[in-house]
Design a protein around this motif. Sequence first.
Motif, PDB file in Angstrom:
ATOM      1  N   GLY A   1      36.782  51.344  35.214  1.00  0.00           N
ATOM      2  CA  GLY A   1      37.534  52.406  35.874  1.00  0.00           C
ATOM      3  C   GLY A   1      36.861  52.969  37.100  1.00  0.00           C
ATOM      4  N   VAL A   2      36.144  52.108  37.856  1.00  0.00           N
ATOM      5  CA  VAL A   2      35.448  52.573  39.051  1.00  0.00           C
ATOM      6  C   VAL A   2      35.850  51.727  40.255  1.00  0.00           C
ATOM      7  CG1 VAL A   2      33.494  53.431  37.715  1.00  0.00           C
ATOM      8  CG2 VAL A   2      33.397  51.128  38.681  1.00  0.00           C
ATOM      9  N   THR A   3      35.624  52.273  41.433  1.00  0.00           N
ATOM     10  CA  THR A   3      35.997  51.633  42.691  1.00  0.00           C
ATOM     11  C   THR A   3      34.979  50.575  43.088  1.00  0.00           C
ATOM     12  OG1 THR A   3      37.150  53.605  43.463  1.00  0.00           O
ATOM     13  CG2 THR A   3      36.375  52.058  45.151  1.00  0.00           C
ATOM     14  N   MET A   4      35.476  49.445  43.562  1.00  0.00           N
ATOM     15  CA  MET A   4      34.630  48.400  44.130  1.00  0.00           C
ATOM     16  C   MET A   4      34.874  48.319  45.631  1.00  0.00           C
ATOM     17  SD  MET A   4      34.668  44.289  43.397  1.00  0.00           S
ATOM     18  CE  MET A   4      33.619  43.157  44.343  1.00  0.00           C
ATOM     19  N   VAL A   5      33.796  48.360  46.398  1.00  0.00           N
ATOM     20  CA  VAL A   5      33.884  48.129  47.841  1.00  0.00           C
ATOM     21  C   VAL A   5      33.540  46.666  48.086  1.00  0.00           C
ATOM     22  CG1 VAL A   5      33.179  48.863  50.132  1.00  0.00           C
ATOM     23  CG2 VAL A   5      33.135  50.501  48.238  1.00  0.00           C
ATOM     24  N   VAL A   6      34.493  45.919  48.584  1.00  0.00           N
ATOM     25  CA  VAL A   6      34.348  44.480  48.779  1.00  0.00           C
ATOM     26  C   VAL A   6      33.734  44.217  50.146  1.00  0.00           C
ATOM     27  CG1 VAL A   6      35.579  42.272  48.883  1.00  0.00           C
ATOM     28  CG2 VAL A   6      36.347  44.077  47.305  1.00  0.00           C
ATOM     29  N   SER A   7      32.708  43.394  50.173  1.00  0.00           N
ATOM     30  CA  SER A   7      32.011  43.091  51.420  1.00  0.00           C
ATOM     31  C   SER A   7      32.841  42.182  52.315  1.00  0.00           C
ATOM     32  CB  SER A   7      30.669  42.416  51.109  1.00  0.00           C
ATOM     33  OG  SER A   7      30.042  41.964  52.289  1.00  0.00           O
ATOM     34  N   MET A   8      32.759  42.433  53.609  1.00  0.00           N
ATOM     35  CA  MET A   8      33.323  41.506  54.577  1.00  0.00           C
ATOM     36  C   MET A   8      32.707  40.120  54.403  1.00  0.00           C
ATOM     37  SD  MET A   8      33.361  42.098  58.695  1.00  0.00           S
ATOM     38  CE  MET A   8      33.891  40.863  59.875  1.00  0.00           C
ATOM     39  N   ALA A   9      31.440  40.072  53.943  1.00  0.00           N
ATOM     40  CA  ALA A   9      30.736  38.806  53.743  1.00  0.00           C
ATOM     41  C   ALA A   9      30.854  38.314  52.298  1.00  0.00           C
ATOM     42  CB  ALA A   9      29.265  38.964  54.126  1.00  0.00           C
ATOM     43  N   ALA A  10      31.980  38.591  51.670  1.00  0.00           N
ATOM     44  CA  ALA A  10      32.208  38.098  50.309  1.00  0.00           C
ATOM     45  C   ALA A  10      32.378  36.584  50.316  1.00  0.00           C
ATOM     46  CB  ALA A  10      33.446  38.763  49.711  1.00  0.00           C
TER      47      ALA A  10
END
Length: 362
Positions: free
Chosen positions: A108-117
């Motif tokens: 139940g938490v936010t994930m910040v996805v990297s541009m370099a995923a």
Amino acid sequence: MPATDVLPGKRLSLADVEREAATVLDPVHADFFAGAAGDESTARANLAAFERIRLRPRVLRDVSARSLATSLLGRPNSMPVLLSPTAFHRLAHPAGEPATARAAEAAGVTMVVSMAATTRLEEVAAHTTRPWLQLYLQPDQDFTRHLVRRAGRAGYGALVVTVDSPVFGRRERDHRNGFHDLPGGLRCENLVDDAGVLRDIVMDAGLTWDAVARLRETTDLPILLKGVLHPDDARLAVEHGVDGLFVSNHGGRQLDGAIATADALPGVAAVVPQGFPLIVDGGVRRGIDVVRALALGATAVGIGRPVLWGLAAAGQDGVREVLELLRTELDEAMALCGARSPGELGPDVLAPHLSAPTGGTA
């Protein structure tokens, strides 16, 4: 890469997870995740700054009923913790960013996805309802707009613009190891343009506040700036209509010698409006660090390296374990401080700094 998702023993802390991850990661990749710029003094300072903060708990406050729930940009988060953007999750585990996203969703938490995923942003978003996208604003403004449009279509809730990187920091571990390219089969999937050409991330030393204004004209998504340490920059961010800030020094991976994030946080918090979203990352290793950050003025904390350790140690289950360890520690620490919710953790629980005695010799 790890050979198994099941490791013996019981992990009681993030330090335990880190040690287990070291047993399965390729040493070169472990160095990439752990390393920082120069002498790595800022990475160490991030840890030390949290450790220096002493707390002054309250007692007899009836903390029998507690809730860790909070909100970020108007959306519920089960606790004041989110996943800061980190690159190359498939270096840590073949399941990569989708496994991390599933763990974040379950917690139940936010994930910040990297541009370099190493997974396309659309695929990551299919596994979580709370994604934000991290961006380096590119000199090719059309390509930046292309990424922003993709994020909007995929349901991303915010853009996190990294602003502490006009150039790459010098990370000596990577130079010593000759680690400059992803191994075969892996690439930064978000950098493939519509023509199928794989682009490089370009650090733009010419960026100014005008770039933030241009981005605002491009999208209705909330915009947060990541890498703000100076109060004057925090003031300017508010003036430019930014929706939130990450008080961050890139985990010590950019300017070695930069101020620790826990030390920078009070100065930033003092100049932004009350309730303005402030996320601090760098050096959070215990639930008590979350308490310290909230007492200093943060809305939430971000974790980076611990996510990669959990992913390496046990895939999706390992990331979930990292989050649940933090949740348990935070709940206990909050109760022991006499607080029933994150909103009750303010500067009154911080111990005053002890002044050096006057006179005599040290």
